[in-house]
Design a protein around this motif. Structure first.
Motif, PDB file in Angstrom:
ATOM      1  N   GLU A 114     -23.696   3.463  -7.809  1.00  8.97           N
ATOM      2  CA  GLU A 114     -24.276   2.335  -7.079  1.00  8.97           C
ATOM      3  C   GLU A 114     -24.821   2.816  -5.737  1.00  8.97           C
ATOM      4  O   GLU A 114     -24.249   3.668  -5.091  1.00  8.97           O
ATOM      5  CB  GLU A 114     -23.213   1.259  -6.812  1.00  8.97           C
ATOM      6  CG  GLU A 114     -22.678   0.581  -8.057  1.00  8.97           C
ATOM      7  CD  GLU A 114     -23.610  -0.543  -8.524  1.00  8.97           C
ATOM      8  OE1 GLU A 114     -23.161  -1.299  -9.401  1.00  8.97           O
ATOM      9  OE2 GLU A 114     -24.742  -0.647  -8.052  1.00  8.97           O
ATOM     10  N   THR A 167     -24.613  -4.024  -2.806  1.00 13.13           N
ATOM     11  CA  THR A 167     -24.523  -4.779  -4.044  1.00 13.13           C
ATOM     12  C   THR A 167     -23.771  -6.079  -3.812  1.00 13.13           C
ATOM     13  O   THR A 167     -22.880  -6.149  -2.950  1.00 13.13           O
ATOM     14  CB  THR A 167     -23.817  -3.967  -5.144  1.00 13.13           C
ATOM     15  OG1 THR A 167     -22.510  -3.592  -4.683  1.00 13.13           O
ATOM     16  CG2 THR A 167     -24.603  -2.704  -5.465  1.00 13.13           C
ATOM     17  N   GLN A 168     -24.150  -7.089  -4.581  1.00 11.95           N
ATOM     18  CA  GLN A 168     -23.487  -8.390  -4.473  1.00 11.95           C
ATOM     19  C   GLN A 168     -23.182  -8.925  -5.865  1.00 11.95           C
ATOM     20  O   GLN A 168     -23.996  -8.789  -6.775  1.00 11.95           O
ATOM     21  CB  GLN A 168     -24.393  -9.398  -3.745  1.00 11.95           C
ATOM     22  CG  GLN A 168     -24.543  -9.130  -2.271  1.00 11.95           C
ATOM     23  CD  GLN A 168     -25.299 -10.244  -1.563  1.00 11.95           C
ATOM     24  OE1 GLN A 168     -26.391 -10.039  -1.039  1.00 11.95           O
ATOM     25  NE2 GLN A 168     -24.702 -11.435  -1.514  1.00 11.95           N
ATOM     26  N   THR A 169     -22.023  -9.536  -5.998  1.00  9.79           N
ATOM     27  CA  THR A 169     -21.661 -10.198  -7.243  1.00  9.79           C
ATOM     28  C   THR A 169     -20.960 -11.517  -6.943  1.00  9.79           C
ATOM     29  O   THR A 169     -20.279 -11.638  -5.899  1.00  9.79           O
ATOM     30  CB  THR A 169     -20.704  -9.323  -8.078  1.00  9.79           C
ATOM     31  OG1 THR A 169     -19.573  -8.963  -7.274  1.00  9.79           O
ATOM     32  CG2 THR A 169     -21.394  -8.079  -8.593  1.00  9.79           C
ATOM     33  N   PRO A 170     -21.152 -12.540  -7.766  1.00  8.85           N
ATOM     34  CA  PRO A 170     -22.117 -12.567  -8.864  1.00  8.85           C
ATOM     35  C   PRO A 170     -23.532 -12.777  -8.338  1.00  8.85           C
ATOM     36  O   PRO A 170     -23.723 -13.077  -7.165  1.00  8.85           O
ATOM     37  CB  PRO A 170     -21.641 -13.773  -9.684  1.00  8.85           C
ATOM     38  CG  PRO A 170     -21.087 -14.710  -8.652  1.00  8.85           C
ATOM     39  CD  PRO A 170     -20.425 -13.829  -7.618  1.00  8.85           C
ATOM     40  N   ARG A 171     -24.524 -12.634  -9.177  1.00  8.14           N
ATOM     41  CA  ARG A 171     -25.898 -12.891  -8.748  1.00  8.14           C
ATOM     42  C   ARG A 171     -26.210 -14.382  -8.770  1.00  8.14           C
ATOM     43  O   ARG A 171     -27.026 -14.865  -7.983  1.00  8.14           O
ATOM     44  CB  ARG A 171     -26.875 -12.140  -9.650  1.00  8.14           C
ATOM     45  CG  ARG A 171     -26.804 -10.630  -9.523  1.00  8.14           C
ATOM     46  CD  ARG A 171     -27.269 -10.147  -8.140  1.00  8.14           C
ATOM     47  NE  ARG A 171     -28.573 -10.666  -7.783  1.00  8.14           N
ATOM     48  CZ  ARG A 171     -29.709 -10.118  -8.149  1.00  8.14           C
ATOM     49  NH1 ARG A 171     -29.716  -9.003  -8.864  1.00  8.14           N
ATOM     50  NH2 ARG A 171     -30.867 -10.669  -7.777  1.00  8.14           N
ATOM     51  N   CYS A 224     -19.336  -8.542  -1.749  1.00  7.76           N
ATOM     52  CA  CYS A 224     -20.386  -7.648  -1.284  1.00  7.76           C
ATOM     53  C   CYS A 224     -19.781  -6.263  -1.089  1.00  7.76           C
ATOM     54  O   CYS A 224     -18.657  -6.132  -0.579  1.00  7.76           O
ATOM     55  CB  CYS A 224     -20.976  -8.153   0.032  1.00  7.76           C
ATOM     56  SG  CYS A 224     -22.173  -7.044   0.793  1.00  7.76           S
ATOM     57  N   THR A 252     -26.578 -13.847  -3.712  1.00  7.92           N
ATOM     58  CA  THR A 252     -25.968 -14.697  -4.744  1.00  7.92           C
ATOM     59  C   THR A 252     -26.625 -16.063  -4.642  1.00  7.92           C
ATOM     60  O   THR A 252     -26.578 -16.703  -3.586  1.00  7.92           O
ATOM     61  CB  THR A 252     -24.448 -14.840  -4.530  1.00  7.92           C
ATOM     62  OG1 THR A 252     -23.823 -13.573  -4.710  1.00  7.92           O
ATOM     63  CG2 THR A 252     -23.869 -15.845  -5.528  1.00  7.92           C
TER      64      THR A 252
END
Lengths: 118, 111
Positions: A1, A5-9, A23, A113
């Motif tokens: 990665e 990054t972020q979850t969920p989108r 994040c 998100t």
């Protein structure tokens, strides 16, 4: 990665639910931010963490609760949200929040998100 | 009065056109001026920044700051369809911990 990054989108939640946004930054930065982006409105800064210490809290309602366990991870805990909280929530990181630590103007954003509160 | 005002657009131009994007601000303490670009379904990315007044050029992009008028501009020469995005201006002072963003201008470059 790489990068931020972020979850969920995407997230759809009811007003009584509890959820968390995550994040993660892979840039070695020591400052992290949560922003809210609503249509046709400027980015709204919600929280700033520097070296895991919260340094800014811009009058955000208590139904939003941030957590920064280390300099690479940032969470936004959500509970009892309102429909007007529906928006894109963006996480960002930078080298620092004080000029001696590096320029905070160069912020690296995650993809966000997309939150919908029903 | 908002701290930063930005024309929301949308702005639609033919490929090859020169594009001018603008913001005005109210606080004379602002010294650092940034332009971020945000593609659809992505987060903003820093495009250019300038300190104080003057011009800065990077390829097809030129950032211009006029502190006397509290006016900043981003010019895109020979615009391409890949330039289609929302452009956000952001401003800060030297001691601030946060950026103040404009609401963004949506640009579409038609092939």
């Amino acid at each position: 990665e790489t990068g931020v990054t972020q979850t969920p989108r995407h997230l759809v939640m009811g007003m009584t639910n509890k959820k968390s946004l995550k994040c993660e930054q892979h840039l070695g930065h020591n400052a992290m931010y949560w922003y809210k982006q609503s249509a046709k409105k400027p980015l709204e800064l919600m929280f700033v963490y520097s070296l895991e210490e919260r340094v800014e809290n811009n009058s955000v309602p208590s139904r939003f609760s941030p957590e920064c366990p280390n300099s690479s991870h940032l969470f936004l805990h959500l509970h009892t949200l309102q429909p007007e909280d529906s928006a894109l929530y963006l996480c960002a990181s930078s080298q620092g929040v004080k000029w001696r630590q590096g320029p905070s103007y160069e912020q690296y954003f995650g993809p966000g998100t997309r939150l919908t509160v029903t | 009065q908002k701290e930063v005002e930005q024309d929301p657009g949308p702005l639609s131009v033919p490929e090859g056109a020169i594009v001018s994007l603008n913001c005005t601000y109210s606080n004379s303490a602002f010294q650092y001026f940034m332009w971020y670009r945000q593609y659809s379904r992505k987060g903003p990315e820093l495009l250019m920044y300038t300190y104080s007044s003057g011009n800065k050029e990077d390829g097809r992009f030129t950032a211009q700051v006029d502190k006397s008028s509290k006016y900043i501009s981003l010019f895109i020469r020979d615009s391409q369809p890949s330039d289609s995005a929302t452009y956000l201006c952001a401003i800060t002072s030297g001691s601030a911990r946060q950026l103040t963003f404009g609401s963004g201008t949506q640009l579409t470059v038609l092939p």
